[in-house]
Write an enzyme that holds these catalytic residues in place. Structure first.
Site, short mmCIF file in Angstrom:
data_model
loop_
_atom_site.label_atom_id
_atom_site.label_comp_id
_atom_site.label_asym_id
_atom_site.label_seq_id
_atom_site.Cartn_x
_atom_site.Cartn_y
_atom_site.Cartn_z
N HIS A 26 26.77 -9.94 15.62
CA HIS A 26 27.90 -9.23 16.22
C HIS A 26 27.78 -9.17 17.75
O HIS A 26 28.79 -9.09 18.44
CB HIS A 26 28.01 -7.81 15.64
CG HIS A 26 29.40 -7.50 15.15
ND1 HIS A 26 30.01 -8.20 14.13
CD2 HIS A 26 30.32 -6.59 15.57
CE1 HIS A 26 31.22 -7.72 13.94
NE2 HIS A 26 31.44 -6.75 14.80
N TYR A 45 36.99 -4.36 24.64
CA TYR A 45 36.33 -5.32 25.52
C TYR A 45 36.87 -5.25 26.94
O TYR A 45 36.19 -5.63 27.89
CB TYR A 45 36.49 -6.74 24.96
CG TYR A 45 35.86 -6.89 23.61
CD1 TYR A 45 34.48 -6.86 23.45
CD2 TYR A 45 36.64 -7.01 22.47
CE1 TYR A 45 33.90 -6.97 22.19
CE2 TYR A 45 36.07 -7.12 21.21
CZ TYR A 45 34.70 -7.10 21.09
OH TYR A 45 34.12 -7.20 19.84
N ARG A 95 29.40 -12.15 18.89
CA ARG A 95 30.86 -11.97 18.80
C ARG A 95 31.37 -11.15 19.99
O ARG A 95 32.37 -11.51 20.63
CB ARG A 95 31.18 -11.25 17.49
CG ARG A 95 32.67 -10.95 17.22
CD ARG A 95 32.80 -10.46 15.79
NE ARG A 95 34.09 -9.86 15.49
CZ ARG A 95 35.17 -10.55 15.15
NH1 ARG A 95 35.12 -11.87 15.09
NH2 ARG A 95 36.31 -9.94 14.86
N HIS A 114 41.46 -9.81 14.90
CA HIS A 114 41.74 -8.37 14.84
C HIS A 114 43.20 -8.15 14.44
O HIS A 114 44.10 -8.73 15.03
CB HIS A 114 41.50 -7.73 16.21
CG HIS A 114 40.06 -7.63 16.58
ND1 HIS A 114 39.62 -7.53 17.88
CD2 HIS A 114 38.93 -7.60 15.80
CE1 HIS A 114 38.30 -7.46 17.90
NE2 HIS A 114 37.87 -7.49 16.65
N ARG A 164 32.59 -13.73 12.65
CA ARG A 164 31.67 -12.77 12.04
C ARG A 164 30.59 -13.51 11.26
O ARG A 164 30.79 -14.66 10.84
CB ARG A 164 32.41 -11.82 11.12
CG ARG A 164 33.56 -11.04 11.78
CD ARG A 164 34.31 -10.23 10.75
NE ARG A 164 35.38 -9.44 11.35
CZ ARG A 164 36.65 -9.85 11.46
NH1 ARG A 164 37.00 -11.06 11.00
NH2 ARG A 164 37.57 -9.08 12.01
N LYS A 211 38.62 -10.88 7.27
CA LYS A 211 38.74 -9.67 6.46
C LYS A 211 40.09 -9.63 5.74
O LYS A 211 41.10 -10.01 6.30
CB LYS A 211 38.59 -8.43 7.34
CG LYS A 211 37.16 -8.20 7.84
CD LYS A 211 37.07 -6.91 8.63
CE LYS A 211 35.65 -6.62 9.07
NZ LYS A 211 35.54 -5.36 9.83
#
Length: 298
Positions: free
Chosen positions: A243, A278, A246, A269, A148, A172
């Site tokens: 992004h 995806y 990404r 994730h 990110r 995150k």
């Protein structure tokens, strides 16, 4: 008080207390006017005790008109806001919209660049300049790892292991992960560390990896400007963001045969369902290939 007067009160509330702009107010007006018109056609008021059943029929009516799930969801949201307002103002003593289910809206597919577009962008930085070397390293790293923009900004010198060929990334929620880095990105980083960063750095105690011309950590806006600059130079007019790099990394990994669990780990994730979007992209490509190549694909 008439239904139209109640609508005007609600719109005034949205304008004065919520600060909604004219375009948003007009959208609310259109959505709620459809409801008022439907109730009038049915000879019913919008605040009587049987309005729940009328709302259900309105939903069916909207569906039969061919409204998309997104439009249905917007109308449902407007109705819920309207009746919460009426309840708060004491105009009605219950909220009939509790029976309304928000239509499921498919998650929009992320924007993805082709490999050819990626390569065109990566060729643009002038590696004879200090900033060109820095930009090349940033772009190569974004595509190689799928990190990110916030993770790129916070990278420190010690987070890059060019010998073991990986990054240590804090994602995150403070979750740390190890991300492999390919040879192209590693080579660009080595060149940046050798020839560019020492000239950008004004303070030997600064440990942030990527610096701006003033020796400070590059900002989010700085990264966006870099990407925008080279995208335009590459002849790509549609918006490209960190992004999109990404998304492109993830999609190209899956297309190349990587497992979804591996891509989930690389991207950081928590839930594999986030990564599964995806697979929709690669499935779409497979459909196109099937149509073009199978004798009975059309």
């Amino acid at each position: 008080m008439s239904a139209e007067e109640l609508l005007e009160q609600f719109l005034n509330y949205l304008s004065v207390e919520k600060g909604l702009r004219p375009k948003s107010l007009e959208a609310y007006r259109r959505d709620l006017q459809d409801w008022l018109d439907f109730a009038k056609e049915q000879g019913r008021t919008i605040i009587d005790s049987t309005v729940e059943g009328l709302l259900q029929r309105f939903s069916i009516h909207m569906h039969d008109k061919g409204l998309s799930p997104r439009s249905m969801a917007r109308k449902s949201s407007a109705l819920k806001g309207f009746y919460r307002f009426l309840l708060r103002e004491g105009i009605t003593d219950f909220d009939p919209t509790a029976i309304l289910e928000r239509p499921k809206i498919g998650r929009p597919l992320p924007k993805v660049m082709t490999i050819e577009e990626i390569e065109r962008i990566l060729k643009q930085p002038d590696e004879k300049t200090i900033l060109g070397l820095r930009d090349k390293a940033m772009l190569e790293l974004l595509y190689a790892t799928g990190i990110r923009e916030s993770e790129l900004i916070s990278l420190k010198l010690g987070d890059v292991n060019t010998v073991a060929e990986f990054l240590s990334v804090e994602g995150k929620g403070g979750r740390e992960r190890v991300v492999p880095v390919g040879s192209f990105a590693l080579s660009a980083i080595d060149e940046y560390l050798l020839k560019s960063r020492p000239k950008l750095c004004k303070d030997i105690t600064e440990r942030t990896l990527f610096l701006n011309p003033y020796g400070k950590p590059i900002s989010r806006m700085g990264i966006w400007k870099v990407i925008r600059k080279y995208s335009l130079m590459a002849g790509i007019s549609h918006d490209i963001s960190p992004h999109v790099f990404r998304h492109s990394c993830a999609t190209h990994l899956l297309e190349g045969g990587a497992s979804i669990m591996a891509v989930q780990e690389i991207l950081g994730h928590v839930d594999v369902s986030t990564t599964q979007i995806y697979t929709h992209l690669t499935a779409k490509d497979l459909k196109n290939i099937h149509k073009k190549t199978h004798p009975r694909g059309e």
